[in-house]
Design a protein around this motif. Sequence first.
Motif, short mmCIF file in Angstrom:
data_model
loop_
_atom_site.label_atom_id
_atom_site.label_comp_id
_atom_site.label_asym_id
_atom_site.label_seq_id
_atom_site.Cartn_x
_atom_site.Cartn_y
_atom_site.Cartn_z
N GLU A 130 0.96 -1.33 -0.08
CA GLU A 130 0.06 -0.02 0.06
C GLU A 130 0.88 1.29 0.03
N ALA A 131 2.01 1.28 0.89
CA ALA A 131 2.79 2.51 0.82
C ALA A 131 3.49 2.63 -0.47
N ARG A 132 3.90 1.57 -1.13
CA ARG A 132 4.65 1.39 -2.51
C ARG A 132 3.46 2.01 -3.41
N GLN A 133 2.32 1.59 -3.33
CA GLN A 133 1.15 2.18 -4.43
C GLN A 133 1.23 3.65 -4.17
N LEU A 134 0.90 4.30 -2.96
CA LEU A 134 0.81 5.58 -2.78
C LEU A 134 2.25 6.20 -3.44
N ILE A 135 3.11 5.92 -3.02
CA ILE A 135 4.36 6.40 -3.63
C ILE A 135 4.34 6.51 -5.11
N ALA A 136 3.92 5.38 -5.81
CA ALA A 136 3.90 5.43 -7.07
C ALA A 136 2.78 6.34 -7.71
N LYS A 137 1.79 6.41 -7.15
CA LYS A 137 0.61 7.26 -7.50
C LYS A 137 0.83 8.69 -7.34
N HIS A 138 1.35 8.96 -5.97
CA HIS A 138 1.72 10.42 -5.90
C HIS A 138 2.70 11.11 -5.79
N GLY A 139 3.87 10.45 -6.17
CA GLY A 139 5.39 10.72 -6.11
C GLY A 139 5.81 10.44 -4.60
N ASN A 140 6.97 11.14 -4.33
CA ASN A 140 7.66 10.92 -3.04
C ASN A 140 7.85 12.11 -1.97
N ASN A 141 6.89 13.24 -2.37
CA ASN A 141 6.59 14.40 -1.54
C ASN A 141 6.06 13.78 -0.15
#
Length: 62
Positions: free
Chosen positions: A37-48
């Motif tokens: 889930e964390a990786r999916q958020l990073i992929a979707k929203h960037g790393n900010n």
Amino acid sequence: MPDDKSKTDNRDRDRVSGDEEYEVGYFASKFGLTIPEARQLIAKHGNNRDTLEREAKALGNR
């Protein structure tokens, strides 16, 4: 490759590195997410970090 611990200028404190297991793990545990889930958020929203924290909180409220 691990971070260079001799550099202490805080240039990337506002980012979550999706390549570093410990950063993804910390982010996931902080918001009660799984690693995928964390990786999916990073992929979707960037790393900010601010954006990711906002989205993680919204995901937790659903």
